[in-house]
Design a protein around this motif. Structure first.
Motif, PDB file in Angstrom:
ATOM      1  N   GLY A   1     -11.799 -67.585  -3.311  1.00  0.00           N
ATOM      2  CA  GLY A   1     -13.309 -68.172  -3.435  1.00  0.00           C
ATOM      3  C   GLY A   1     -14.404 -67.095  -3.558  1.00  0.00           C
ATOM      4  N   LEU A   2     -14.026 -66.229  -2.764  1.00  0.00           N
ATOM      5  CA  LEU A   2     -15.123 -64.796  -2.790  1.00  0.00           C
ATOM      6  C   LEU A   2     -14.771 -64.019  -3.702  1.00  0.00           C
ATOM      7  CD1 LEU A   2     -15.223 -64.243   1.077  1.00  0.00           C
ATOM      8  CD2 LEU A   2     -17.116 -65.145  -0.430  1.00  0.00           C
ATOM      9  N   CYS A   3     -14.003 -64.058  -4.637  1.00  0.00           N
ATOM     10  CA  CYS A   3     -13.555 -63.191  -5.518  1.00  0.00           C
ATOM     11  C   CYS A   3     -14.295 -63.304  -6.965  1.00  0.00           C
ATOM     12  CB  CYS A   3     -12.008 -63.120  -5.980  1.00  0.00           C
ATOM     13  SG  CYS A   3     -11.315 -62.119  -4.600  1.00  0.00           S
ATOM     14  N   PHE A   4     -14.934 -64.614  -7.025  1.00  0.00           N
ATOM     15  CA  PHE A   4     -15.827 -64.865  -8.286  1.00  0.00           C
ATOM     16  C   PHE A   4     -16.761 -63.573  -8.558  1.00  0.00           C
ATOM     17  CE2 PHE A   4     -19.453 -65.993 -10.817  1.00  0.00           C
ATOM     18  CZ  PHE A   4     -18.806 -66.445 -11.996  1.00  0.00           C
ATOM     19  N   PRO A   5     -16.629 -62.908  -9.676  1.00  0.00           N
ATOM     20  CA  PRO A   5     -17.562 -61.645  -9.745  1.00  0.00           C
ATOM     21  C   PRO A   5     -18.866 -61.874  -9.808  1.00  0.00           C
ATOM     22  CG  PRO A   5     -16.296 -62.102 -11.801  1.00  0.00           C
ATOM     23  CD  PRO A   5     -15.688 -63.180 -10.761  1.00  0.00           C
ATOM     24  N   ALA A   6     -19.619 -61.254  -8.782  1.00  0.00           N
ATOM     25  CA  ALA A   6     -21.262 -61.393  -8.791  1.00  0.00           C
ATOM     26  C   ALA A   6     -21.853 -60.713 -10.032  1.00  0.00           C
ATOM     27  CB  ALA A   6     -21.701 -60.771  -7.601  1.00  0.00           C
ATOM     28  N   SER A   7     -21.126 -59.798 -10.468  1.00  0.00           N
ATOM     29  CA  SER A   7     -21.577 -59.029 -11.806  1.00  0.00           C
ATOM     30  C   SER A   7     -21.627 -59.963 -13.093  1.00  0.00           C
ATOM     31  CB  SER A   7     -20.833 -57.988 -11.865  1.00  0.00           C
ATOM     32  OG  SER A   7     -19.625 -57.854 -11.876  1.00  0.00           O
ATOM     33  N   ALA A   8     -20.882 -60.934 -12.973  1.00  0.00           N
ATOM     34  CA  ALA A   8     -20.595 -61.854 -14.191  1.00  0.00           C
ATOM     35  C   ALA A   8     -21.979 -62.793 -14.398  1.00  0.00           C
ATOM     36  CB  ALA A   8     -19.244 -62.838 -14.092  1.00  0.00           C
ATOM     37  N   ASP A   9     -22.711 -62.806 -13.154  1.00  0.00           N
ATOM     38  CA  ASP A   9     -24.161 -63.586 -13.471  1.00  0.00           C
ATOM     39  C   ASP A   9     -25.302 -62.383 -13.699  1.00  0.00           C
ATOM     40  OD1 ASP A   9     -25.440 -65.855 -13.301  1.00  0.00           O
ATOM     41  OD2 ASP A   9     -26.022 -65.375 -11.224  1.00  0.00           O
ATOM     42  N   SER A  10     -26.200 -63.363 -14.241  1.00  0.00           N
ATOM     43  CA  SER A  10     -27.469 -62.401 -14.490  1.00  0.00           C
ATOM     44  C   SER A  10     -28.508 -63.622 -14.729  1.00  0.00           C
ATOM     45  CB  SER A  10     -27.418 -61.663 -15.600  1.00  0.00           C
ATOM     46  OG  SER A  10     -28.859 -61.056 -15.779  1.00  0.00           O
ATOM     47  N   ILE A  11     -29.741 -63.397 -13.800  1.00  0.00           N
ATOM     48  CA  ILE A  11     -30.907 -64.362 -13.872  1.00  0.00           C
ATOM     49  C   ILE A  11     -32.139 -63.594 -14.200  1.00  0.00           C
ATOM     50  CG2 ILE A  11     -32.297 -66.004 -12.485  1.00  0.00           C
ATOM     51  CD1 ILE A  11     -29.713 -66.972 -10.961  1.00  0.00           C
ATOM     52  N   PRO A  12     -32.593 -63.709 -15.377  1.00  0.00           N
ATOM     53  CA  PRO A  12     -33.861 -62.950 -15.553  1.00  0.00           C
ATOM     54  C   PRO A  12     -35.026 -63.057 -14.258  1.00  0.00           C
ATOM     55  CG  PRO A  12     -33.377 -64.415 -17.607  1.00  0.00           C
ATOM     56  CD  PRO A  12     -32.401 -64.910 -16.166  1.00  0.00           C
ATOM     57  N   THR A  13     -35.593 -61.735 -14.141  1.00  0.00           N
ATOM     58  CA  THR A  13     -36.666 -61.647 -13.033  1.00  0.00           C
ATOM     59  C   THR A  13     -37.896 -60.977 -13.625  1.00  0.00           C
ATOM     60  OG1 THR A  13     -35.712 -59.646 -12.112  1.00  0.00           O
ATOM     61  CG2 THR A  13     -34.965 -61.649 -11.109  1.00  0.00           C
ATOM     62  N   SER A  14     -38.930 -60.867 -12.842  1.00  0.00           N
ATOM     63  CA  SER A  14     -40.064 -60.240 -13.093  1.00  0.00           C
ATOM     64  C   SER A  14     -40.780 -60.606 -14.573  1.00  0.00           C
ATOM     65  CB  SER A  14     -39.937 -58.698 -13.620  1.00  0.00           C
ATOM     66  OG  SER A  14     -40.963 -57.891 -13.436  1.00  0.00           O
ATOM     67  N   LEU A  15     -40.864 -61.966 -14.660  1.00  0.00           N
ATOM     68  CA  LEU A  15     -41.524 -62.735 -15.886  1.00  0.00           C
ATOM     69  C   LEU A  15     -40.590 -62.244 -17.026  1.00  0.00           C
ATOM     70  CD1 LEU A  15     -45.190 -62.673 -14.952  1.00  0.00           C
ATOM     71  CD2 LEU A  15     -43.559 -64.196 -14.273  1.00  0.00           C
ATOM     72  N   GLY A  16     -39.532 -62.011 -16.943  1.00  0.00           N
ATOM     73  CA  GLY A  16     -38.570 -61.691 -18.119  1.00  0.00           C
ATOM     74  C   GLY A  16     -38.662 -60.062 -18.648  1.00  0.00           C
ATOM     75  N   GLN A  17     -39.403 -59.183 -17.743  1.00  0.00           N
ATOM     76  CA  GLN A  17     -39.397 -57.676 -18.184  1.00  0.00           C
ATOM     77  C   GLN A  17     -37.964 -57.183 -17.620  1.00  0.00           C
ATOM     78  OE1 GLN A  17     -41.432 -55.716 -19.260  1.00  0.00           O
ATOM     79  NE2 GLN A  17     -40.975 -53.801 -18.487  1.00  0.00           N
ATOM     80  N   GLU A  18     -37.608 -57.774 -16.717  1.00  0.00           N
ATOM     81  CA  GLU A  18     -35.929 -57.349 -15.976  1.00  0.00           C
ATOM     82  C   GLU A  18     -35.361 -58.499 -16.407  1.00  0.00           C
ATOM     83  OE1 GLU A  18     -37.160 -56.639 -12.028  1.00  0.00           O
ATOM     84  OE2 GLU A  18     -38.650 -55.230 -12.790  1.00  0.00           O
ATOM     85  N   ASP A  19     -34.985 -58.617 -17.657  1.00  0.00           N
ATOM     86  CA  ASP A  19     -34.157 -60.069 -18.192  1.00  0.00           C
ATOM     87  C   ASP A  19     -32.508 -59.673 -18.209  1.00  0.00           C
ATOM     88  OD1 ASP A  19     -33.890 -58.118 -19.980  1.00  0.00           O
ATOM     89  OD2 ASP A  19     -34.609 -58.881 -21.924  1.00  0.00           O
TER      90      ASP A  19
ATOM     91  N   VAL B   1     -30.009 -58.417 -14.971  1.00  0.00           N
ATOM     92  CA  VAL B   1     -29.728 -57.751 -13.687  1.00  0.00           C
ATOM     93  C   VAL B   1     -28.037 -57.956 -13.260  1.00  0.00           C
ATOM     94  CG1 VAL B   1     -31.730 -58.394 -12.867  1.00  0.00           C
ATOM     95  CG2 VAL B   1     -30.043 -60.244 -12.312  1.00  0.00           C
ATOM     96  N   SER B   2     -27.608 -56.867 -12.069  1.00  0.00           N
ATOM     97  CA  SER B   2     -26.300 -57.025 -11.951  1.00  0.00           C
ATOM     98  C   SER B   2     -25.622 -57.667 -10.882  1.00  0.00           C
ATOM     99  CB  SER B   2     -26.276 -55.365 -11.486  1.00  0.00           C
ATOM    100  OG  SER B   2     -26.500 -55.047 -10.241  1.00  0.00           O
ATOM    101  N   MET B   3     -26.630 -58.010 -10.099  1.00  0.00           N
ATOM    102  CA  MET B   3     -26.180 -58.812  -8.601  1.00  0.00           C
ATOM    103  C   MET B   3     -25.221 -58.128  -7.923  1.00  0.00           C
ATOM    104  SD  MET B   3     -27.898 -61.617  -8.995  1.00  0.00           S
ATOM    105  CE  MET B   3     -28.721 -62.623  -9.842  1.00  0.00           C
TER     106      MET B   3
END
Length: 526
Positions: free
Chosen positions: A400-418, A420-422
């Motif tokens: 269950g812990l093996c799901f790659p965090a780097s497969a996800d990205s949620i935009p931050t900083s009002l879209g300036q940082e659209d 991210v690596s997690m």
């Protein structure tokens, strides 16, 4: 060489995971040479000139993130740097271990000492004081998305520089105010860009990766030793480890693992005793150790190579090249490490997965001379049956812990940082998986030692016999049921304090490993 007389020169020497760990543990001292100090002073002077000229440069005289177009006056540039540490200190969750926070400081000094960040010499000296005196800031574990730097954890890490936050000092957690009273230190007045230089970077991810490299190295070493002992206990075949086979599919990790296991089985009476048996081949968990353990070795090697690049890089933003060139780029983005850590996390999990399969195999009673559930008098006794329940639970948790965090990205900083690596999550999960694998390996060590016992009076090779003796000093042979949790705790201690690895290293010093692998050194040093 990176070190001389146990001194490492930040910004000049080549930092590795092993050297970073040694600095953290105090066996190597990190210092700044005079030439490095000059580079740092020169870079700081360039920033001061930028402020004087007034031309807009991100993070020096502008706001941050989506506020990058907001101009900051000359008189406010210092306030900006103090404010950024406070506003970005938004971490939550349990604090990370102090040794990881200390590694973060070590890695940050190495990056800043390159002379491209505009940091003040006095600020670097204060961070070195914290490292040398083990005054380690308290850093929450959650809150970084691993791009634009590990902003939240690095902000908490450096709050003490301006008199805020908490530290662990002399075994106590205290406010920085209390630390200052005890030591006579005072808050620093950060100059332009310093706050941004401190919190931009990948040091939270990289510090976790250093620990992953160290823990996974031990995990992989244990896997081969305990796996070889299980081969002895279940009288598996040595042929799958012959070099002639692996030269035809020459993956580095496969060759290395096959060499090690073949060496552990040398001169074994147990092996000789069934050399003429009619069993054609063993189940995969025994036969395919070079392929499975080897693949995880390759993943470890890949992470090690990428981590060394990161440890010797400049990862903040903007970068001060010279008087005429500052570059606002994305070297703080954690993707290069995040993906590799996720790969290593999967590789570590697989070591636990195949170990669980060998434990199950040892309980089946299909190997002649080894009773079902590893105990002769079963029925009234359950034997080692339920220990495999524990390893099954741990192996499942790891999946269950093996799901790659780097497969996800949620935009931050009002879209300036659209994007991210997690990667911060990647590092935390990988360490959780490795802790679980250590518990699985402890249980495999107990079951392998129990199976091994049924081969007496035959002897194994000198290495595995010594390993078995070490186990028996802590955990006796089980003839009937008892509270096996106590045995497991002793097994975990043998794994975590590296007792087994020290025994193997001691015995191997007396023998020459006749290896046909050119890759031994790559896997033995980090």
């Amino acid at each position: 060489m990176s070190t001389h007389n146990n001194i490492f020169h930040f910004g000049e020497g080549h930092l590795t995971a092993g050297i970073a760990m040694a600095i953290s543990e105090g066996s190597i001292q990190g210092k700044l040479s005079e030439s490095t100090r000059k580079k740092v002073r020169d870079s700081s002077a360039i920033v001061a000139n930028i402020v004087e000229k007034g031309d807009p440069v991100y993070g020096i005289n502008t706001g941050f993130g989506p506020l990058c177009t907001t101009k900051i006056s000359k008189s406010e540039t210092k306030i900006l740097q103090s404010n950024i540490l406070q506003s970005h200190s938004v971490g939550v969750g349990a604090p990370i271990q102090s040794d990881i926070a200390k590694l973060m400081m070590i890695l940050k000094v190495q990056s800043l000492a390159k002379g491209y960040s505009g940091i003040a010499e006095t600020t670097l000296d204060r961070i070195l004081w914290h490292i040398d005196h083990d005054a380690i800031p308290v850093v929450p574990s959650q809150g970084s998305v691993g791009a634009s730097g590990d902003l939240a954890p690095l902000s908490h890490l450096f709050l003490p520089l301006i008199g805020l936050g908490k530290v662990v000092y002399k075994g106590k957690t205290m406010t920085t105010t209390a630390l200052f009273k005890e030591t006579g230190l005072g808050a620093l007045d950060l100059g332009p860009k310093e706050g941004l230089a401190l919190i931009n970077g990948t040091q939270f991810i990289a510090a976790h990766a250093v620990k992953v490299i160290e823990k996974m190295h031990a995990c992989l070493s244990h896997a081969d030793i305990i796996g070889a002992m299980m081969i002895e206990g279940l009288q598996g075949s040595v042929k799958p480890f012959f070099s002639e086979l692996h030269q035809l599919r020459p993956f580095k990790g496969n060759i290395h693992v096959a060499n090690r296991i073949r060496f552990f089985l040398e001169d074994s009476e147990i092996m000789e005793n069934h050399i003429e048996c009619d069993r054609v081949q063993d189940p995969y968990s025994l036969r395919c150790m070079p392929q499975v353990h080897g693949a995880s070795r390759n993943a470890w090697l890949h992470l090690k190579e990428l981590l060394e690049i990161e440890l010797n890089s400049v990862t903040d933003n903007p970068i001060i090249i010279d008087e005429d060139l500052t570059i606002s780029g994305g070297s703080f983005h954690g993707q290069p490490l995040a993906m590799a850590i996720d790969y290593a996390c999967l590789a570590a999990s697989e070591i636990g997965n195949i170990a669980d399969r060998r434990i199950y195999l040892s309980l089946e009673g299909i190997s002649e001379g080894v009773p079902k559930l590893l105990m002769k008098d079963t029925g009234i006794n359950s034997g080692y049956m339920i220990l495999q329940y524990t390893t099954a639970a741990l192996a499942s948790e790891n999946k269950g812990l093996c799901f790659p965090a780097s497969a996800d990205s949620i935009p931050t900083s009002l879209g300036q940082e659209d994007h991210v690596s997690m990667g911060s999550i990647s590092g935390r999960k990988a360490l959780q998986v490795l802790d679980n694998v250590a518990k699985i390996q402890a249980i495999e060590l107990l079951t392998a030692a129990q199976a091994f016992e049924f081969r007496k009076p035959l002897k194994s090779g000198v290495i595995l016999d010594e390993v078995h003796k070490a186990v028996r000093k802590k955990v006796t042979f089980a003839e009937k049921d008892r509270v096996f949790a106590d045995d497991i705790e002793k097994g975990i201690a043998l794994i975590e304090d590296r007792t087994i690895l020290r025994i193997v290293q001691k015995v191997m010093k007396k023998h020459t490993l006749a290896s046909d692998s050119p890759f031994e050194a790559e896997f033995e040093v980090y």
